[in-house]
Design an enzyme around this catalytic site. Sequence first.
Site, PDB file in Angstrom:
ATOM      1  N   CYS A 145       0.864  -1.173   0.000  1.00  0.00           N
ATOM      2  CA  CYS A 145       0.000   0.000   0.000  1.00  0.00           C
ATOM      3  C   CYS A 145       0.903   1.225   0.000  1.00  0.00           C
ATOM      4  CB  CYS A 145      -0.960   0.009   1.184  1.00  0.00           C
ATOM      5  SG  CYS A 145      -0.166   0.193   2.794  1.00  0.00           S
TER       6      CYS A 145
ATOM      7  N   HIS B 138      -5.717   6.247   8.046  1.00  0.00           N
ATOM      8  CA  HIS B 138      -4.395   6.580   8.549  1.00  0.00           C
ATOM      9  C   HIS B 138      -3.777   7.613   7.617  1.00  0.00           C
ATOM     10  CE1 HIS B 138      -4.031   3.082   5.831  1.00  0.00           C
ATOM     11  NE2 HIS B 138      -2.899   3.618   5.439  1.00  0.00           N
TER      12      HIS B 138
END
Length: 677
Positions: free
Chosen positions: A423, A595
């Site tokens: 990611c 996040h």
Amino acid sequence: MTASAEKTQPGSVRVAVQKFGSFLSGMIMPVIPALIAWGIITAIVVNIEQFSDGWAVADALSTIVGPMIHYLLPVLIAVQGGKMIYEMRGAVVGAVATFGVIAGSDFLIAEFNAALPEGQDPLAEVHMFIGAMIMGPLAAWLMKKADGLWEGKIKAGFEMLVNMFSAGILGFLMAVVGFFGLAPVINWFMDVLGSAVSFLVENQLLPLTSLIIEPAKVFFLNNAINHGVLTPLGVTESAGEAGKSILFLLEANPGPGAGVLLAFTIFGVGAARATAPGALLIHFVGGIHEVYFPYVLMKPTLLLAVVAGGATGVTTNMLFDSGLVYPAAPGSIIAVMFATAADSYLGVILSVILSTAVSFAVAAVILLADRRRNVGGDDEFSSAVAKTAAAKGKSSSHLDNLAGAAAVPASSTEQIRTVYFACDAGMGSSAMGASVLRKKFQGAGIENVSVTNKAIAGLPGDADLVITQQNLTDRARVKEPNAIHVSVDNFMNAPEYDDVVELVKNSGASGETAAADPISAPAGSGGTATAVKSGILTLEQIRIHSGAATQDQALQEAADILESAGAVTSDYLQAMRDREATVSTFMGSELAIPHGTNAAKAAIKASALSVVRYDGGVDWSGDHTTFVIGIAGVGDEHLEILSRIATLFADETEVAKLKAASTEQEILDLLSAVNEG
């Protein structure tokens, strides 16, 4: 699979138009059932009047038609628009304000008609769909801002009094603004739009609208045109003497897309050809037009096919003077037939058949010309699906199914030993995805494959297989050009995982466990687990809310909890927003894990998690979310518990227990049990 992603720039014109169109669609689509009901009543009244002579029932029923289209439908739109901005409080104020616009328009038209010379045709009423789409959200937004001015400043016991009177006063003021200010502008605007459409019809130029509408559909820019212009004008035309409108068919005709999919079914290659028949059924019968967009994006010259098909359909409907009574939503052949006016079935059916035939013929020529070069292979089709998903800006189960069909090759000539789940930051989603996949490998008896999570920027170039979110696959491919790339959307229960398991097994994976990266390997997986630091998740960092929240409210709360825990600075909230602007952190299983971006490391002071359950749900970029777990991580401290939370959320039984928990302590106990492994 290798997939490319079209990175969305938040400030771009395309994204702005897309968001505007999506907002308009969000106001109109929930009201479509009321439009259908109005259309049914109108059709019944017209048919009764045709086959009866002054029947009292028809006369009585006809009294519903006018008030529904003139008052009920605009007010419903205003209510929905206001609710989208500021829940029920915004809905009420928006509805009151919209009544001002309706009354103001009626007053102006009555004055104009009173001054007309005798015998001259009077102006018809203007149905304030556009006025509602403006005034509903605007009044709600002003109400939200006004409440913010005195929030926390009202003495105890006076809150209800202030809330009631402030909303009533603002509703009154906005009704006056609508009456005297907005109504004249909307009347003028509708007159201009009506004149423009009349010019196109009178000069036989309406088919040229396909040059705009068909490409706009493929890039999800059609909502602004359809709901902002065509629907209001179509409703006005349908409510008049015509009793129908061709404008409802400009965008809803399933023929152009059906022709392209039929051409791929016969002349396509690889995954595109294999998936085309199913997509054709979903598109033509289900009315989900977006399933044909990847096929067009795979070969942009196919825009010629859908434009030609669309123009053919419009021309046919013009020649037969055919139209629909109300908007066909979704654009299914079934919905189109139900909405067709009583005198228009022949024209509408021919328009669908001919548009399909023309689109098929043009697409067939293009595909046959390129087939020799194998255009339309699996990689290209997968890339087109990813581009379509990026253009839409939110997840779609139909696009996910197309991606899954071409996501994983059936076999690999090389043995797969190194798998990276990547990611952008390598902090949250990749760790959870890697945990789920690792568990599947263990269940399948695969022991000599390393599954680790990485940031895309940290991919070392030695991968055999890389798994990423759809919008990130293109970047991962640059870092790992020799690897097999698989794109997923639902990290918890992605159907591609099972295909990956089979691919790895078929590659000959067996034997002793390979060393795994300690960053992502949980205890017992064959790697070295990092010890979990106490205090990463405490009772104070868990909350339960009975109501719903917006995505931004959920982000704000997650950031506030992390900041209160001393884990992040106030800058972290913007970093979380920046992450969502590029890639959604929705994981599947009703879970989102927001996040910060990789550039936000300076805003993180310590590792911590926040857990919030919203029983009313959160619309997370189009996905229903119940649990929002905020992440801040220094080094690897948070990844162990996050890995085990992923394992928990992959189990539907455990998710049900978390949803049934009545206190924050129960949730902590359930999560702690996972943490203790």
